[in-house]
Design a protein around this motif. Structure first.
Motif, PDB file in Angstrom:
ATOM      1  N   LEU A  43       0.748  -1.127  -0.104  1.00 26.55           N
ATOM      2  CA  LEU A  43       0.055  -0.062   0.121  1.00 26.55           C
ATOM      3  C   LEU A  43       0.875   1.155   0.004  1.00 26.55           C
ATOM      4  CD1 LEU A  43      -2.781  -1.300   2.438  1.00 26.55           C
ATOM      5  CD2 LEU A  43      -2.777  -0.994  -0.181  1.00 26.55           C
ATOM      6  N   LEU A  44       1.739   1.350   0.610  1.00 25.84           N
ATOM      7  CA  LEU A  44       2.924   2.496   0.788  1.00 25.84           C
ATOM      8  C   LEU A  44       3.222   2.668  -0.627  1.00 25.84           C
ATOM      9  CD1 LEU A  44       4.858   1.590   4.143  1.00 25.84           C
ATOM     10  CD2 LEU A  44       3.402   3.597   3.482  1.00 25.84           C
ATOM     11  N   TYR A  45       3.815   1.440  -1.334  1.00 23.58           N
ATOM     12  CA  TYR A  45       4.368   1.714  -2.584  1.00 23.58           C
ATOM     13  C   TYR A  45       3.373   2.306  -3.787  1.00 23.58           C
ATOM     14  CZ  TYR A  45       7.184   0.547  -6.849  1.00 23.58           C
ATOM     15  OH  TYR A  45       7.616   0.550  -8.044  1.00 23.58           O
ATOM     16  N   THR A  46       2.257   1.552  -3.674  1.00 20.71           N
ATOM     17  CA  THR A  46       1.046   1.657  -4.763  1.00 20.71           C
ATOM     18  C   THR A  46       0.168   2.838  -4.710  1.00 20.71           C
ATOM     19  OG1 THR A  46      -0.355   0.263  -3.826  1.00 20.71           O
ATOM     20  CG2 THR A  46       1.235  -0.825  -5.233  1.00 20.71           C
ATOM     21  N   THR A  47       0.033   3.519  -3.397  1.00 16.97           N
ATOM     22  CA  THR A  47      -0.712   4.613  -3.195  1.00 16.97           C
ATOM     23  C   THR A  47       0.049   5.745  -2.635  1.00 16.97           C
ATOM     24  OG1 THR A  47      -1.140   4.070  -1.053  1.00 16.97           O
ATOM     25  CG2 THR A  47      -2.740   2.882  -2.726  1.00 16.97           C
ATOM     26  N   GLY A  48       1.470   5.812  -2.334  1.00 23.67           N
ATOM     27  CA  GLY A  48       1.719   6.815  -1.730  1.00 23.67           C
ATOM     28  C   GLY A  48       1.008   7.428  -0.330  1.00 23.67           C
ATOM     29  N   LEU A  49       0.544   6.557   0.383  1.00 24.02           N
ATOM     30  CA  LEU A  49      -0.043   6.775   1.621  1.00 24.02           C
ATOM     31  C   LEU A  49       1.026   7.498   2.679  1.00 24.02           C
ATOM     32  CD1 LEU A  49      -2.442   3.975   2.339  1.00 24.02           C
ATOM     33  CD2 LEU A  49      -3.075   6.363   2.097  1.00 24.02           C
ATOM     34  N   ARG A  50       0.825   8.319   3.464  1.00 21.13           N
ATOM     35  CA  ARG A  50       1.476   8.826   4.461  1.00 21.13           C
ATOM     36  C   ARG A  50       1.728   7.692   5.537  1.00 21.13           C
ATOM     37  NH1 ARG A  50      -1.698  13.511   3.454  1.00 21.13           N
ATOM     38  NH2 ARG A  50      -0.522  15.055   2.550  1.00 21.13           N
ATOM     39  N   ARG A  51       2.602   7.383   6.541  1.00 21.99           N
ATOM     40  CA  ARG A  51       2.471   6.471   7.373  1.00 21.99           C
ATOM     41  C   ARG A  51       1.374   6.414   8.123  1.00 21.99           C
ATOM     42  NH1 ARG A  51       7.437   6.333  11.587  1.00 21.99           N
ATOM     43  NH2 ARG A  51       6.649   8.380  12.310  1.00 21.99           N
ATOM     44  N   GLY A  52       1.087   7.691   8.751  1.00 21.96           N
ATOM     45  CA  GLY A  52      -0.068   7.915   9.856  1.00 21.96           C
ATOM     46  C   GLY A  52      -1.412   7.619   9.158  1.00 21.96           C
ATOM     47  N   GLU A  53      -1.455   7.842   7.559  1.00 20.97           N
ATOM     48  CA  GLU A  53      -2.690   7.420   6.946  1.00 20.97           C
ATOM     49  C   GLU A  53      -3.053   5.981   6.961  1.00 20.97           C
ATOM     50  OE1 GLU A  53      -3.049  11.245   4.319  1.00 20.97           O
ATOM     51  OE2 GLU A  53      -2.002   9.483   3.272  1.00 20.97           O
ATOM     52  N   LEU A  54      -1.850   5.366   6.705  1.00 20.19           N
ATOM     53  CA  LEU A  54      -1.898   4.070   6.556  1.00 20.19           C
ATOM     54  C   LEU A  54      -2.418   3.079   8.001  1.00 20.19           C
ATOM     55  CD1 LEU A  54      -1.240   1.177   5.199  1.00 20.19           C
ATOM     56  CD2 LEU A  54       1.056   1.235   5.713  1.00 20.19           C
ATOM     57  N   LEU A  55      -1.657   3.656   9.194  1.00 25.42           N
ATOM     58  CA  LEU A  55      -2.011   3.401  10.447  1.00 25.42           C
ATOM     59  C   LEU A  55      -3.451   3.359  10.815  1.00 25.42           C
ATOM     60  CD1 LEU A  55       1.314   4.071  12.063  1.00 25.42           C
ATOM     61  CD2 LEU A  55       0.320   1.781  11.454  1.00 25.42           C
ATOM     62  N   HIS A  56      -3.970   4.708  10.433  1.00 27.84           N
ATOM     63  CA  HIS A  56      -5.372   4.871  10.800  1.00 27.84           C
ATOM     64  C   HIS A  56      -6.340   4.056   9.981  1.00 27.84           C
ATOM     65  CE1 HIS A  56      -3.527   8.686  12.604  1.00 27.84           C
ATOM     66  NE2 HIS A  56      -3.552   7.927  13.646  1.00 27.84           N
ATOM     67  N   LEU A  57      -6.139   3.536   8.848  1.00 21.75           N
ATOM     68  CA  LEU A  57      -7.110   2.679   8.184  1.00 21.75           C
ATOM     69  C   LEU A  57      -7.754   1.799   8.997  1.00 21.75           C
ATOM     70  CD1 LEU A  57      -5.279   2.209   4.529  1.00 21.75           C
ATOM     71  CD2 LEU A  57      -7.437   3.940   5.271  1.00 21.75           C
ATOM     72  N   CYS A  58      -9.142   1.770   9.008  1.00 18.83           N
ATOM     73  CA  CYS A  58      -9.972   0.772   9.567  1.00 18.83           C
ATOM     74  C   CYS A  58     -10.587  -0.215   8.513  1.00 18.83           C
ATOM     75  CB  CYS A  58     -11.150   1.408  10.445  1.00 18.83           C
ATOM     76  SG  CYS A  58     -10.397   2.260  11.917  1.00 18.83           S
ATOM     77  N   LEU A  59     -11.234  -1.260   8.971  1.00 11.85           N
ATOM     78  CA  LEU A  59     -11.961  -1.978   7.918  1.00 11.85           C
ATOM     79  C   LEU A  59     -13.123  -1.270   7.408  1.00 11.85           C
ATOM     80  CD1 LEU A  59     -11.902  -5.530   9.755  1.00 11.85           C
ATOM     81  CD2 LEU A  59     -10.183  -4.730   8.195  1.00 11.85           C
ATOM     82  N   GLY A  60     -13.622  -0.601   8.179  1.00 10.76           N
ATOM     83  CA  GLY A  60     -14.857   0.346   7.504  1.00 10.76           C
ATOM     84  C   GLY A  60     -14.454   1.246   6.351  1.00 10.76           C
ATOM     85  N   ASP A  61     -12.922   1.577   6.337  1.00 12.25           N
ATOM     86  CA  ASP A  61     -12.572   2.493   5.261  1.00 12.25           C
ATOM     87  C   ASP A  61     -12.278   1.494   3.795  1.00 12.25           C
ATOM     88  OD1 ASP A  61     -12.536   4.631   6.886  1.00 12.25           O
ATOM     89  OD2 ASP A  61     -10.394   3.826   7.736  1.00 12.25           O
ATOM     90  N   LEU A  62     -12.448   0.419   4.098  1.00  7.03           N
ATOM     91  CA  LEU A  62     -12.429  -0.271   2.520  1.00  7.03           C
ATOM     92  C   LEU A  62     -13.829  -0.221   1.968  1.00  7.03           C
ATOM     93  CD1 LEU A  62     -10.241  -3.218   4.003  1.00  7.03           C
ATOM     94  CD2 LEU A  62      -9.401  -1.013   3.457  1.00  7.03           C
TER      95      LEU A  62
END
Length: 321
Positions: free
Chosen positions: A148-167
């Protein structure tokens, strides 16, 4: 840092009105609230008889920040300046800090751009990770995190804050909520990234891990609770980087944030090679990365050799004669 604003100082009511205004405008202002609460508490403890902001008390408060990096100190001082500018609307003679006296901006670190081969080595290295009682899906978690970091360019904090409800598994998107600049955005996933996400969710369901919408995507505990911390994710990725021998030209380990740089540069390079109108596509990249303007996106686009060669070849085709 205490996040509760005191009301015993002259500045306390001003802070409360300022924060109420910002929140009414739809801004979270959590970091700013903590900064102003710290300032208000400092004034209450050091100048109880005249707990107001003056050049002397502001300088004294700044001395409590000397252990922090210059960029962090500058941010906190700027928050206080914005408060004072707000206060000046009703109190024209109030003190306003001079930004010329703030710490200088730190020199940006030259980003490390990962190659596709290096990313493949990192993903392969996750298979050697061992699961633990605290992280029963540790290999799968770090594999998905890297993808996800490589294919979306997410910030570290954004990746860590993702929940199942965000999918959204139907639309194949991620919902990034209230991130930097208080912005939210919807990210479509590539086919490969979505495939990795499906495999991860299948393994997660087989392990009977929490499946409610508020559960962290990067699960850390068997029985629920918080997900990975920024330090935990960084340390795990640094372990993988060290094990695969991936280092910067200066011998340091790359940063997690360098995946974001890599994403931005690779996107631009693909557009150059495809003959696309790069200027027209820059706003799309800025939106995808959650920036407020193209100017912010340009920070991630250093003039690297691959981009220089692609731009030169494109110009040659245009004006080669």
């Amino acid at each position: 840092m205490n996040a509760t604003v005191a009301s015993t100082t002259l500045l306390g009511p001003v802070i409360a009105r300022f924060l109420s205004l910002k929140q009414a405008l739809g801004r979270g202002y959590d970091s700013e609230r903590r900064v102003l609460a710290h300032l208000d508490g400092f004034l209450a403890n050091t100048a109880p008889d005249a707990a107001d902001l003056t050049p002397a008390t502001f300088d004294a408060w700044c001395q409590t920040l000397t252990h922090l990096r210059s960029g962090v100190r500058r941010f906190r001082m700027r928050v206080v300046r914005n408060l004072c500018l707000y206060r000046r609307r009703n109190e024209p003679t109030c003190f306003v800090p001079d930004p010329a006296l703030f710490p200088p901006l730190h020199q940006p670190v030259r980003p490390y751009l990962f190659t596709e081969t290096e990313v493949a080595r990192l993903i392969q290295a996750t298979t050697a990770l061992t699961a633990t009682a605290g992280s029963p899906l540790r290999p799968a978690v770090f594999r998905l995190g890297l993808v996800l970091l490589y294919t979306t360019g997410l910030r570290r904090g954004e990746l860590l804050h993702l929940c199942l409800g965000d999918l959204d598994l139907v639309e194949r998107t991620l919902w990034v909520q209230a991130s930097k600049f208080h912005k939210s955005r919807l990210l479509p996933l590539s086919a490969d990234a979505f495939g990795e996400l499906q495999r991860y969710l299948t393994g997660r369901a087989a392990a009977a891990l929490p499946s409610d919408s508020a559960a962290p995507l990067l699960c850390h505990h068997q029985r629920g609770g918080p997900g990975y911390t920024g330090t935990g994710l960084r340390d795990g990725i640094c372990h993988l980087l060290g094990g695969t021998g991936i280092r910067t030209p200066t011998g340091r380990l790359p940063r997690v944030h360098d995946f974001r740089h890599t994403f931005a540069v690779r996107a631009l390079l693909r557009w150059y090679l495809a003959g696309a109108d790069v200027q027209a596509k820059l706003p799309l990249l800025a939106t995808y990365m959650g920036h407020v303007s193209i100017a912010s996106t340009e920070y991630y686009l250093p003039f690297v050799a691959d981009l220089a060669a692609a731009a030169g070849e494109r110009f040659e085709r245009y004006a080669g004669g």
